[in-house]
Design a protein around this motif. Structure first.
Motif, PDB file in Angstrom:
ATOM      1  N   VAL A 229      -1.317 -18.353   7.937  1.00  0.00           N
ATOM      2  CA  VAL A 229      -2.215 -17.560   7.102  1.00  0.00           C
ATOM      3  C   VAL A 229      -1.456 -16.303   6.710  1.00  0.00           C
ATOM      4  CG1 VAL A 229      -4.399 -16.319   6.961  1.00  0.00           C
ATOM      5  CG2 VAL A 229      -4.263 -18.444   8.288  1.00  0.00           C
ATOM      6  N   GLY A 230      -1.214 -16.146   5.420  1.00  0.00           N
ATOM      7  CA  GLY A 230      -0.476 -14.986   4.935  1.00  0.00           C
ATOM      8  C   GLY A 230      -1.355 -14.048   4.133  1.00  0.00           C
ATOM      9  N   PHE A 231      -1.074 -12.758   4.252  1.00  0.00           N
ATOM     10  CA  PHE A 231      -1.853 -11.756   3.512  1.00  0.00           C
ATOM     11  C   PHE A 231      -0.936 -10.626   3.082  1.00  0.00           C
ATOM     12  CE2 PHE A 231      -4.491  -7.838   3.496  1.00  0.00           C
ATOM     13  CZ  PHE A 231      -5.306  -8.168   2.417  1.00  0.00           C
ATOM     14  N   GLN A 232      -1.103 -10.186   1.840  1.00  0.00           N
ATOM     15  CA  GLN A 232      -0.308  -9.090   1.306  1.00  0.00           C
ATOM     16  C   GLN A 232      -1.159  -8.284   0.344  1.00  0.00           C
ATOM     17  OE1 GLN A 232       3.615 -10.173  -0.085  1.00  0.00           O
ATOM     18  NE2 GLN A 232       3.638  -8.573  -1.643  1.00  0.00           N
ATOM     19  N   GLN A 233      -1.156  -6.970   0.515  1.00  0.00           N
ATOM     20  CA  GLN A 233      -1.926  -6.107  -0.385  1.00  0.00           C
ATOM     21  C   GLN A 233      -1.330  -4.711  -0.366  1.00  0.00           C
ATOM     22  OE1 GLN A 233      -6.135  -5.963   0.463  1.00  0.00           O
ATOM     23  NE2 GLN A 233      -6.619  -4.690  -1.293  1.00  0.00           N
ATOM     24  N   GLN A 234      -1.303  -4.080  -1.527  1.00  0.00           N
ATOM     25  CA  GLN A 234      -0.882  -2.685  -1.641  1.00  0.00           C
ATOM     26  C   GLN A 234      -2.055  -1.864  -2.139  1.00  0.00           C
ATOM     27  OE1 GLN A 234       3.198  -1.401  -2.925  1.00  0.00           O
ATOM     28  NE2 GLN A 234       2.110  -0.601  -4.706  1.00  0.00           N
ATOM     29  N   ILE A 235      -2.308  -0.731  -1.481  1.00  0.00           N
ATOM     30  CA  ILE A 235      -3.481   0.088  -1.796  1.00  0.00           C
ATOM     31  C   ILE A 235      -3.023   1.488  -2.166  1.00  0.00           C
ATOM     32  CG2 ILE A 235      -5.691   0.938  -0.956  1.00  0.00           C
ATOM     33  CD1 ILE A 235      -4.052  -1.721   1.085  1.00  0.00           C
ATOM     34  N   LYS A 236      -3.495   1.988  -3.299  1.00  0.00           N
ATOM     35  CA  LYS A 236      -3.155   3.348  -3.723  1.00  0.00           C
ATOM     36  C   LYS A 236      -4.383   4.218  -3.961  1.00  0.00           C
ATOM     37  CE  LYS A 236      -3.001   3.080  -8.802  1.00  0.00           C
ATOM     38  NZ  LYS A 236      -3.931   4.209  -9.035  1.00  0.00           N
ATOM     39  N   GLY A 237      -5.539   3.610  -4.241  1.00  0.00           N
ATOM     40  CA  GLY A 237      -6.689   4.387  -4.675  1.00  0.00           C
ATOM     41  C   GLY A 237      -7.791   4.553  -3.657  1.00  0.00           C
ATOM     42  N   ARG A 293      -8.995  -3.291  -9.404  1.00  0.00           N
ATOM     43  CA  ARG A 293      -9.832  -2.190  -8.907  1.00  0.00           C
ATOM     44  C   ARG A 293      -8.960  -1.054  -8.391  1.00  0.00           C
ATOM     45  NH1 ARG A 293     -13.039  -4.948  -5.603  1.00  0.00           N
ATOM     46  NH2 ARG A 293     -11.578  -4.774  -3.866  1.00  0.00           N
ATOM     47  N   ASP A 294      -7.876  -1.398  -7.730  1.00  0.00           N
ATOM     48  CA  ASP A 294      -6.998  -0.374  -7.159  1.00  0.00           C
ATOM     49  C   ASP A 294      -6.193   0.326  -8.249  1.00  0.00           C
ATOM     50  OD1 ASP A 294      -5.894   0.772  -4.601  1.00  0.00           O
ATOM     51  OD2 ASP A 294      -4.039   0.036  -5.486  1.00  0.00           O
ATOM     52  N   VAL A 295      -5.714  -0.439  -9.217  1.00  0.00           N
ATOM     53  CA  VAL A 295      -4.890   0.128 -10.288  1.00  0.00           C
ATOM     54  C   VAL A 295      -5.672   1.145 -11.112  1.00  0.00           C
ATOM     55  CG1 VAL A 295      -3.800  -0.438 -12.503  1.00  0.00           C
ATOM     56  CG2 VAL A 295      -3.272  -1.789 -10.475  1.00  0.00           C
ATOM     57  N   ASN A 296      -6.945   0.907 -11.283  1.00  0.00           N
ATOM     58  CA  ASN A 296      -7.772   1.778 -12.121  1.00  0.00           C
ATOM     59  C   ASN A 296      -8.242   3.043 -11.410  1.00  0.00           C
ATOM     60  OD1 ASN A 296      -7.595   0.101 -14.360  1.00  0.00           O
ATOM     61  ND2 ASN A 296      -9.340  -1.147 -13.725  1.00  0.00           N
TER      62      ASN A 296
END
Length: 397
Positions: A229-237, A293-296
Motif C-alpha cells: 500500500v503506497g501513499f504520497q502527498q504534498q501539502i502546502k495550504g 484543493r491544496d494548489v488553490n
C-alpha cells in the motif's frame, strides 16, 4: 480437521517469506528514508526523522489490519486464482518504477490485475513462467478480486489516517514569486499481509456453504500474500495532519462503497467490472481533488511578520518535550519579541539555563511554554523554520 487447518495456516504463513514483494518493500522503504534524510539535510542542515523511520512504519499497523481482513477473507471464503497473486506482485513492481509511490495503492495494482485476467482469459494467452497458473483461468470475471480490492482500500484509508499523519517531512520550495516557503511531504509504504485461498490440494470443504465465493474447486490452499500500500502527498495550504486525515477518510469511504458494489458482482459479473473501474477512477479522482484543493490555497508555512512559524520538530528534542506543534508561531522568546531566526537564538542566549516561549497556536490563541535547559540539549531546541533565502539549498559538510 483442526490439525490440518493449523498446519496449513503455518505453511501459508511461511510462504510470506518466499514472496519477493516482502523484500522489495523493505528495500524501497530504506531508499525512501535515505532520500528524505538527504533532502532534509540540504534544506535544514539536519534531518527531522532518522533514515529508518519509513522502514519502521512498514509493518505494525499493516500487520494488524491484515489479520482482521484475513479473518474476513477466509471466513467468507473469498477465493482467487494463483495467477492473480502473480499478477499483483508484477504490477506492484511495475508501478513502483514510475517513482510515484501512490501508484502502489491496491486501487492500481489489484484493479490492473482484475482487468489483466479478463484479457488473458479472453485471448487464451499463455506464459512460460507460470503456465499452469494462467492455463487454469477458466472464467473471465472473478468478483472475489474486486471485493478484496474494496477491503484493501478501506485498509489503505485507515493507514493514511492513523499513520501517514505521523512524521511528515518538512521541505523548502520556492513560490512563483521566488520566495522560499515551506511544504510538508509524505511518502509512505505499508505492508498488509493477507491470507488468500487459492485452488489447491490441502483443505477439504468444511461446510456445504463454504467457500461462499468459490472457483469451482473442491480443495484449497492458504497463502499469506504481502500486499503493498503506497501513499504520497504534498501539502502546502493546510496543516499536514488535517489535509492527510481528510484524504484518508475519503479513501475509507471509497473502499466501503466499492466493497458493497463488488458483492453484487457475485450474482451479476458485469457489476464487478463496474466496481473495479470505479475503484480506479475514484482513487485517482481523490488524489486529483486533494491536489487541486491544496494548489488553490496560499502557502501555510511562510515567513511571518509577528514571529517564527514552526515547520518541523526534531524528535526527542527540547522542543518536542515542550510539546510545541508544527504550524505554531513563536512570537516571543524569554520575553523578547522575535521576527527572524537570528533574533530568536539571540533571545535564547539571554538565559542558557531556562527557556520561556510565547506561542501562537494553530487556533490563533496565545499559550506559554517553558523548560529548563540542560547540557547536551539541542542548541536550537530542535526547531525547524522556513529559512532565509540565502540558506535555501546550501549543502552541509
Amino acid at each position: 480437521m483442526v490439525q490440518i487447518w493449523l498446519v496449513e495456516f503455518l505453511k501459508g504463513a511461511g510462504k510470506l517469506f518466499l514472496h519477493p514483494v516482502l523484500y522489495y518493500l523493505v528495500f524501497l522503504s530504506g531508499i525512501l528514508g535515505v532520500i528524505r534524510v538527504k533532502r532534509e539535510r540540504k534544506n535544514f542542515h539536519i534531518r527531522a526523522q532518522d533514515a529508518y523511520f519509513e522502514l519502521r512504519q512498514l509493518f505494525p499497523l499493516g500487520i494488524f489490519l491484515g489479520l482482521i481482513l484475513s479473518l474476513m477473507v477466509v471466513g467468507t471464503g473469498l477465493t482467487v486464482p494463483f495467477a492473480a497473486i502473480v499478477l499483483i506482485a508484477g504490477f506492484t513492481v511495475l508501478w513502483s518504477l514510475t517513482t510515484n509511490i501512490r501508484w502502489m495503492s491496491p486501487a492500481y495494482t489489484v484493479s490492473a490485475t482484475f482487468f489483466a485476467i479478463i484479457l488473458i482469459a479472453h485471448n487464451n494467452w499463455s506464459f512460460s513462467l507460470f503456465p499452469k497458473a494462467f492455463a487454469a483461468l477458466d472464467e473471465l470475471v472473478y468478483p472475489s478480486i474486486v471485493i478484496i480490492l474494496g477491503l484493501l482500500l478501506i485498509a489503505e484509508g485507515i493507514l493514511i489516517v492513523k499513520n501517514a499523519t505521523k512524521g511528515t517531512s518538512p521541505k523548502l520550495v520556492k513560490s512563483k514569486r521566488g520566495q522560499v516557503v515551506g511544504v510538508h511531504e509524505v511518502k509512505r509504504l505499508w505492508l498488509v499481509p493477507l491470507f488468500m485461498l487459492v485452488p489447491g490440494s490441502a483443505l477439504d470443504l468444511p461446510f456445504s456453504w463454504w467457500p461462499v465465493f468459490h472457483l469451482g474447486a473442491n480443495e484449497y490452499a492458504l497463502f499469506l500474500v504481502p500486499f503493498a500500500v503506497g501513499f504520497q502527498q504534498q501539502i502546502k495550504g493546510m496543516l499536514p495532519s488535517e489535509a492527510i486525515g481528510q484524504h484518508g477518510r475519503q479513501v475509507v469511504g471509497l473502499g466501503i462503497a466499492i466493497t458493497l458494489i463488488a458483492i453484487a458482482g457475485y450474482w451479476y459479473p458485469i457489476v464487478s467490472i463496474v466496481a473495479a473501474t470505479l475503484a480506479l477512477i475514484g482513487r485517482e479522482a481523490l488524489a486529483y481533488i486533494a491536489h487541486i484543493r491544496d494548489v488553490n490555497q496560499p502557502f501555510y508555512f511562510s515567513k511571518k511578520n509577528n514571529g517564527l512559524m514552526i515547520i518541523g520538530i526534531i524528535p526527542d528534542s527540547p522542543a518536542s518535550k515542550m510539546e510545541l506543534k508544527v504550524g505554531e508561531v513563536i512570537v516571543k522568546a524569554n520575553g523578547i519579541a522575535i521576527s527572524d531566526e537570528k533574533a530568536f537564538y539571540e533571545a535564547l542566549q539571554k538565559n542558557r539555563a531556562h527557556c520561556k516561549l510565547d506561542v501562537l497556536d494553530t487556533n490563533g490563541e496565545i499559550r506559554f511554554v517553558q523548560r529548563a535547559l540542560f547540557e547536551g540539549d539541542h542548541h536550537e531546541l530542535g526547531l525547524l523554520f522556513v529559512q532565509d533565502g540565502h540558506k535555501f539549498g546550501k549543502k552541509t559538510g
